[in-house]
Design a protein around this motif. Structure first.
Motif, PDB file in Angstrom:
ATOM      1  N   PRO A   7     -43.427 -11.953  90.261  1.00  0.00           N
ATOM      2  CA  PRO A   7     -42.231 -12.724  90.604  1.00  0.00           C
ATOM      3  C   PRO A   7     -41.003 -11.815  90.733  1.00  0.00           C
ATOM      4  O   PRO A   7     -40.763 -10.942  89.890  1.00  0.00           O
ATOM      5  CB  PRO A   7     -42.093 -13.695  89.429  1.00  0.00           C
ATOM      6  CG  PRO A   7     -43.517 -13.905  88.981  1.00  0.00           C
ATOM      7  CD  PRO A   7     -44.157 -12.553  89.133  1.00  0.00           C
ATOM      8  N   GLY A   8     -40.276 -12.000  91.828  1.00  0.00           N
ATOM      9  CA  GLY A   8     -39.070 -11.216  92.090  1.00  0.00           C
ATOM     10  C   GLY A   8     -39.290  -9.939  92.873  1.00  0.00           C
ATOM     11  O   GLY A   8     -38.336  -9.343  93.371  1.00  0.00           O
ATOM     12  N   GLN A   9     -40.529  -9.481  93.002  1.00  0.00           N
ATOM     13  CA  GLN A   9     -40.786  -8.253  93.755  1.00  0.00           C
ATOM     14  C   GLN A   9     -40.812  -8.538  95.244  1.00  0.00           C
ATOM     15  O   GLN A   9     -41.237  -9.618  95.680  1.00  0.00           O
ATOM     16  CB  GLN A   9     -42.104  -7.606  93.327  1.00  0.00           C
ATOM     17  CG  GLN A   9     -42.043  -7.061  91.918  1.00  0.00           C
ATOM     18  CD  GLN A   9     -43.353  -6.433  91.466  1.00  0.00           C
ATOM     19  OE1 GLN A   9     -44.428  -6.705  91.991  1.00  0.00           O
ATOM     20  NE2 GLN A   9     -43.251  -5.589  90.437  1.00  0.00           N
ATOM     21  N   GLY A  10     -40.349  -7.574  96.046  1.00  0.00           N
ATOM     22  CA  GLY A  10     -40.320  -7.761  97.484  1.00  0.00           C
ATOM     23  C   GLY A  10     -40.018  -6.472  98.213  1.00  0.00           C
ATOM     24  O   GLY A  10     -39.885  -5.404  97.609  1.00  0.00           O
ATOM     25  N   THR A  11     -39.912  -6.578  99.505  1.00  0.00           N
ATOM     26  CA  THR A  11     -39.627  -5.435 100.366  1.00  0.00           C
ATOM     27  C   THR A  11     -38.184  -5.507 100.858  1.00  0.00           C
ATOM     28  O   THR A  11     -37.541  -6.554 100.781  1.00  0.00           O
ATOM     29  CB  THR A  11     -40.534  -5.420 101.609  1.00  0.00           C
ATOM     30  OG1 THR A  11     -40.171  -6.526 102.461  1.00  0.00           O
ATOM     31  CG2 THR A  11     -42.005  -5.506 101.249  1.00  0.00           C
ATOM     32  N   ASP A  12     -37.729  -4.415 101.409  1.00  0.00           N
ATOM     33  CA  ASP A  12     -36.504  -4.406 102.196  1.00  0.00           C
ATOM     34  C   ASP A  12     -36.835  -4.959 103.577  1.00  0.00           C
ATOM     35  O   ASP A  12     -38.016  -5.100 103.936  1.00  0.00           O
ATOM     36  CB  ASP A  12     -35.980  -2.975 102.359  1.00  0.00           C
ATOM     37  CG  ASP A  12     -35.541  -2.369 101.036  1.00  0.00           C
ATOM     38  OD1 ASP A  12     -35.087  -3.119 100.164  1.00  0.00           O
ATOM     39  OD2 ASP A  12     -35.653  -1.139 100.898  1.00  0.00           O
ATOM     40  N   LEU A  13     -35.821  -5.206 104.378  1.00  0.00           N
ATOM     41  CA  LEU A  13     -36.009  -5.571 105.774  1.00  0.00           C
ATOM     42  C   LEU A  13     -36.568  -4.335 106.480  1.00  0.00           C
ATOM     43  O   LEU A  13     -35.991  -3.247 106.384  1.00  0.00           O
ATOM     44  CB  LEU A  13     -34.656  -5.985 106.362  1.00  0.00           C
ATOM     45  CG  LEU A  13     -34.633  -6.717 107.687  1.00  0.00           C
ATOM     46  CD1 LEU A  13     -35.435  -8.010 107.621  1.00  0.00           C
ATOM     47  CD2 LEU A  13     -33.195  -7.004 108.084  1.00  0.00           C
ATOM     48  N   HIS A  14     -37.727  -4.469 107.152  1.00  0.00           N
ATOM     49  CA  HIS A  14     -38.393  -3.294 107.725  1.00  0.00           C
ATOM     50  C   HIS A  14     -39.251  -3.659 108.931  1.00  0.00           C
ATOM     51  O   HIS A  14     -39.579  -4.817 109.153  1.00  0.00           O
ATOM     52  CB  HIS A  14     -39.270  -2.617 106.668  1.00  0.00           C
ATOM     53  CG  HIS A  14     -40.455  -3.450 106.269  1.00  0.00           C
ATOM     54  ND1 HIS A  14     -40.356  -4.510 105.384  1.00  0.00           N
ATOM     55  CD2 HIS A  14     -41.762  -3.398 106.651  1.00  0.00           C
ATOM     56  CE1 HIS A  14     -41.563  -5.063 105.223  1.00  0.00           C
ATOM     57  NE2 HIS A  14     -42.432  -4.398 105.998  1.00  0.00           N
TER      58      HIS A  14
END
Length: 153
Positions: free
Chosen positions: A56-63
């Motif tokens: 939960p809360g982990q993600g990527t940058d816009l890419h």
């Protein structure tokens, strides 16, 4: 005449096949509390396959994916993909068993905004060589980094 030409595999179907049988993965799935975990599961001349885990809360940058086309499938949990739409970002909720295909110019960010961990399988054609990261400012994409395979991942 079509028998003369090799057909390319459906990348979403490839992701679905890998997601269906984690016992054939060459590495065990794990979750990292400090950052998204990822591992390459397979690679050949046509495509490569990656597994990712998301707490939960982990993600990527816009890419983007450096010109590679691809697909990803949510194997468990729920992920939110945001894509550029007009001057902002449009969310797409992807529950377990759902996925999407994308072309070589696809720009997105993916995040686990839910309370349970998530796992996804990603397939890229050709193999990832670079990824460009962006910020969306005043409705325009601004490059913040170009990450190279073998250096950034």
């Amino acid at each position: 005449m079509s028998a003369l030409f090799a057909t390319e595999p459906d990348l979403l179907a490839v992701a679905r096949g890998w997601a269906a049988d984690p016992t054939r993965w060459p590495v065990p799935l794990r979750f990292d509390p400090t950052s998204r975990w990822y591992a390459r599961l397979a690679a050949d001349d046509d495509h490569e396959v990656w597994a990712l885990s998301w707490l939960p809360g982990q993600g990527t940058d816009l890419h983007d994916h450096g010109g590679s086309s691809g697909a990803f499938l949510v194997a468990s949990g729920v992920l939110t993909e945001q894509t550029v739409s007009g001057a902002g970002l449009r969310p797409h909720l992807l529950a377990a068993g759902t996925g999407r295909r994308f072309g070589p110019r696809h720009v997105h960010m993916v995040t686990n905004r839910h309370s349970e961990p998530a796992v996804s399988v990603h397939v890229y054609r050709p193999a990832l060589r670079r990824m460009t990261r962006y910020h969306l400012e005043a409705g325009r994409l601004r490059v913040t980094e170009v990450a190279e395979a073998g250096v950034a991942w």
